[in-house]
Design a protein around this motif. Structure first.
Motif, PDB file in Angstrom:
ATOM      1  N   UNK A  58       0.812  -1.212   0.000  1.00 46.44           N
ATOM      2  CA  UNK A  58       0.000   0.000   0.000  1.00 46.44           C
ATOM      3  C   UNK A  58       0.849   1.267   0.000  1.00 46.44           C
ATOM      4  N   UNK A  59       0.336   2.293  -0.663  1.00 46.29           N
ATOM      5  CA  UNK A  59       0.967   3.605  -0.636  1.00 46.29           C
ATOM      6  C   UNK A  59       0.450   4.340   0.596  1.00 46.29           C
ATOM      7  N   UNK A  60       1.368   4.765   1.461  1.00 46.42           N
ATOM      8  CA  UNK A  60       0.955   5.423   2.698  1.00 46.42           C
ATOM      9  C   UNK A  60       1.165   6.929   2.655  1.00 46.42           C
ATOM     10  N   UNK A  61       1.922   7.396   1.653  1.00 41.94           N
ATOM     11  CA  UNK A  61       2.139   8.843   1.508  1.00 41.94           C
ATOM     12  C   UNK A  61       2.751   9.112   0.142  1.00 41.94           C
ATOM     13  N   UNK A  62       2.650  10.352  -0.307  1.00 38.55           N
ATOM     14  CA  UNK A  62       3.305  10.794  -1.536  1.00 38.55           C
ATOM     15  C   UNK A  62       4.107  12.039  -1.203  1.00 38.55           C
ATOM     16  N   UNK A  63       5.408  11.980  -1.431  1.00 37.16           N
ATOM     17  CA  UNK A  63       6.297  13.080  -1.065  1.00 37.16           C
ATOM     18  C   UNK A  63       6.690  13.894  -2.296  1.00 37.16           C
ATOM     19  N   UNK A  64       6.778  15.204  -2.121  1.00 42.11           N
ATOM     20  CA  UNK A  64       7.156  16.095  -3.212  1.00 42.11           C
ATOM     21  C   UNK A  64       8.676  16.188  -3.337  1.00 42.11           C
ATOM     22  N   UNK A  90       4.123  16.830   8.417  1.00 40.38           N
ATOM     23  CA  UNK A  90       3.356  17.769   9.224  1.00 40.38           C
ATOM     24  C   UNK A  90       2.505  17.133  10.293  1.00 40.38           C
ATOM     25  N   UNK A  91       2.407  15.797  10.248  1.00 41.20           N
ATOM     26  CA  UNK A  91       1.574  15.108  11.243  1.00 41.20           C
ATOM     27  C   UNK A  91       2.394  14.098  12.044  1.00 41.20           C
ATOM     28  N   UNK A  92       3.645  14.432  12.275  1.00 44.76           N
ATOM     29  CA  UNK A  92       4.503  13.553  13.057  1.00 44.76           C
ATOM     30  C   UNK A  92       5.382  12.679  12.187  1.00 44.76           C
ATOM     31  N   UNK A  93       6.414  12.091  12.789  1.00 43.62           N
ATOM     32  CA  UNK A  93       7.336  11.237  12.055  1.00 43.62           C
ATOM     33  C   UNK A  93       6.667   9.928  11.648  1.00 43.62           C
TER      34      UNK A  93
END
Length: 679
Positions: A58-64, A90-93
């Motif tokens: 699963x994709x848990x985030x997309x980083x710029x 922005x919502x914790x490590x």
């Protein structure tokens, strides 16, 4: 009952590697290398972070791009290396996994003056040396060779900036897109597309950035400068086997599995990136005017991409774009994609097709390749093939049924066997020996051209003809990319044609690539993309995607673990005449590119010629007693700013005043007025 206490053995090296562990006589070897945590940043426009290593997670985030991360560990999944990272949006490590080739890491090693190394890099300009020193500190066995290019930097940029030679995605930042004549329609503010309308002309500033070698002297991107010639013993069948794992070419034959040597076997398989890489990039390779007579004596070849034309026209829409992690299902590449179903990841979506308004002075480019999508790992970043007017000496019939009369009938094959009874590994190794091309390069090219599943009609064998490298596979008139590519592969008698077996297609295709690129002064990813040493300079270029060389190099680097990278690698790095002292910066501006004036005048005097927004040079003659003038200049776009106008003091009889217009996206245009005062 009497209990016996057995001795426990643990041997740990100073590097933190557990070599031996066990109890009593049950001792076994461990191969667990301690990973040194390091800082890094995202080196792609949008990068998927997975819950675990592998595209099936699963994709848990997309980083710029440029997002800071901490690399915690390195993991191998299905032959590809992944980084375990920690990041904060922005919502914790949080922690997750990303394809390692899309992370640019910062070296933790400190350089200590090394006289021998300083002597080795003496031929590089000072602006290169600090980056090379940092790499030497981390990888002391790496070698860096100066590749002097006897052409001025500005001349190279001018030639590579010709509209159509280099392209970017249509949805790229506006500062990446050209506003030169024929590249931008000033009347309606749109960029004419090339072929499939998904790609547009690249701006001079982004071309400067991607052509400046100094911007890519890091442990990942430097692989675009790796010499890719075949060296017996260094590249092995075992290494190829690892690269093919998980693809349609994977073999079940009992190939001895050994760790690849540091300079050899990539343990990586396909590379698609976080927006996924294109599966069937066609390379419109033409067999005329090859570079066989190049005076540049480079004996080896380059790496994964699509094949180009013998004369300079190999249309490869497959140019590895910064997609974020392999197999992201983003469909196809650049101009020249046929029957594409869009399924991209965040921030890497294919732009919608717009009406093609060529604008003033637009010249229709030669058709770029069109190929069938394999829907496996196409990627929106792969660029279209070269657009130039090279001719084809060996004509290809427009008939879809014109294949060699000697075409073999289809042979029933299982998933791992070839028509002649050997495996794809055998084919690729034979191709390397016949062509002098690094077998890992060949393997990577095949994966990129045909995708993971290999469902293209160019290799189905239905017609008895195969074209694994997609040579000449581009749409032309009513002829589809597939039919054209098969017609070329089934005609002629060069490079083992007709290609009526898989073996002939793979070996012959590698021979074609080797003779027209690797042995013709284009033996690195960089030189394959930017032909500045071979014949037909600026034309015989493998792909038009400006990011092609950088992305291919990053993909290849992913084949090596940090342990592999401790081996000997030799990189050939270009140095141009009259380069700027500071590396070219990546343009980041977006918004309106309009940096033109709507009016320009001098109070009380007439300028010559009369003002026109696309004319940037004027003059005016004044009496000798005039000591100042008032210049009025208005921007054509309300979001642009103007500097250099207003009250101007004249201190000489002949002076030039520059008015600078800065667009919303940061690009600048200069209007000049030469002012002459009488005696």
């Amino acid at each position: 009952m009497k209990k016996t206490l057995l001795n426990k053995f643990i041997l740990v090296t100073t590097m933190g590697t557990i070599l031996v562990t066990g109890v009593g006589r049950n001792i076994f070897i461990k191969d667990i290398n301690a990973f040194t945590t390091k800082k890094g940043s995202v080196d792609v426009s949008a990068l998927n972070v997975r819950s675990n290593a592998g595209t099936g997670n699963n994709t848990i985030a997309t980083l710029e791009r440029d997002t800071s991360v901490t690399v915690l560990d390195e993991v191998n999944s299905d032959g590809m290396y992944w980084y375990k990272i920690s990041f904060n949006t922005g919502s914790g490590d949080k922690e997750g996994y990303v394809a390692k080739n899309y992370i640019k890491t910062e070296s933790t090693a400190k350089y200590t003056t090394d006289k021998n190394f300083e002597s080795e890099i003496a031929g590089f300009p000072e602006s290169y040396k600090n980056r090379l020193r940092a790499l030497h500190a981390e990888y002391p066995n790496w070698k860096f060779v100066v590749q002097n290019v006897d052409i001025s930097w500005d001349e190279v940029i001018r030639n590579e900036s010709v509209v159509g030679v280099n392209l970017v995605k249509k949805d790229a930042k506006s500062s990446w897109k050209s506003t030169a004549r024929g590249a931008y329609n000033w009347s309606n503010g749109t960029w004419p597309g090339f072929d499939s309308n998904e790609w547009v002309a690249a701006s001079e500033s982004i071309i400067r950035y991607y052509m400046d070698p100094r911007n890519f002297l890091d442990s990942t991107n430097i692989f675009q400068f790796l010499n890719h010639g075949y060296t017996t013993g260094e590249q092995t069948g075992e290494g190829v086997e690892k690269m093919l794992k998980g693809t349609f070419m994977e073999s079940t034959s009992s190939v001895k599995s050994t760790a690849p040597s540091a300079t050899a076997a990539p343990t990586t398989t396909v590379t698609t990136a976080e927006t996924t890489t294109a599966a069937t990039s066609t390379t419109q390779a033409k067999t005329s005017g090859t570079n066989k007579n190049s005076t540049v004596s480079y004996s080896s070849v380059k790496a994964p991409e699509s094949v180009q034309s013998a004369e300079g026209k190999a249309y490869s829409t497959n140019t590895n774009g910064p997609v974020a992690d392999p197999n992201e299902n983003a469909e196809l590449v650049g101009p020249g994609v046929e029957n594409v179903t869009v399924a991209t990841t965040a921030k890497e979506e294919l732009p919608t097709v717009e009406d093609k308004d060529n604008g003033p002075g637009y010249t229709e480019p030669a058709p770029a390749p069109v190929f069938e999508s394999t829907t496996e790992f196409n990627d929106t970043e792969h660029g279209p093939g070269v657009v130039n007017s090279d001719s084809i000496k060996e004509s290809v019939s427009a008939s879809n049924s014109t294949y060699a009369s000697t075409a073999a009938s289809s042979v029933t094959e299982n998933a791992n066997a070839l028509s002649n009874g050997t495996t794809y590994v055998d084919m690729i190794m034979d191709a390397a020996k016949s062509s002098g091309v690094n077998p890992y390069v060949i393997a990577a090219m095949l994966i990129q051209e045909q995708g993971v599943k290999g469902t293209s009609g160019l290799i189905s064998g239905v017609t008895g003809i195969y074209n694994f490298f997609n040579i000449e596979a581009y749409q032309s008139g009513n002829q589809s990319a597939t039919s054209r590519g098969l017609a070329w592969a089934g005609s002629g008698n060069t490079y083992l044609r007709p290609w009526n077996t898989k073996a002939k297609a793979i070996i012959g295709g590698a021979m074609f690539y080797g003779s027209t690129y690797s042995k013709a002064g284009q033996n690195t990813f960089y030189l394959k993309k930017f032909n500045i040493l071979g014949e037909n300079k600026y034309k015989h270029q493998y792909m038009t995607n400006i990011e092609g060389a950088k992305n291919e190099g990053a993909m290849l680097s992913r084949a090596y673990s940090e342990e592999d990278k401790k081996g000997v690698f030799t990189f050939h790095i270009p140095v141009y005449r009259d380069m700027p002292e500071v590396p070219e910066a990546m343009p980041t501006g977006d918004g309106s590119p309009n940096n033109r004036l709507s009016s320009l005048s001098i109070s009380g005097y007439n300028i010559t010629p009369s003002f026109s927004s696309d004319n940037y040079s004027y003059m005016v003659e004044l009496p000798s007693n005039v000591n100042n003038v008032n210049i009025k200049a208005n921007a054509d776009d309300a979001s642009a700013t103007v500097s250099g106008s207003g009250d101007i003091e004249l201190n000489s009889s002949n002076s030039t005043v520059d008015i600078i217009v800065t667009a919303q996206n940061g690009t600048k245009e200069k209007y000049s007025i030469n002012i002459k005062r009488g005696n």
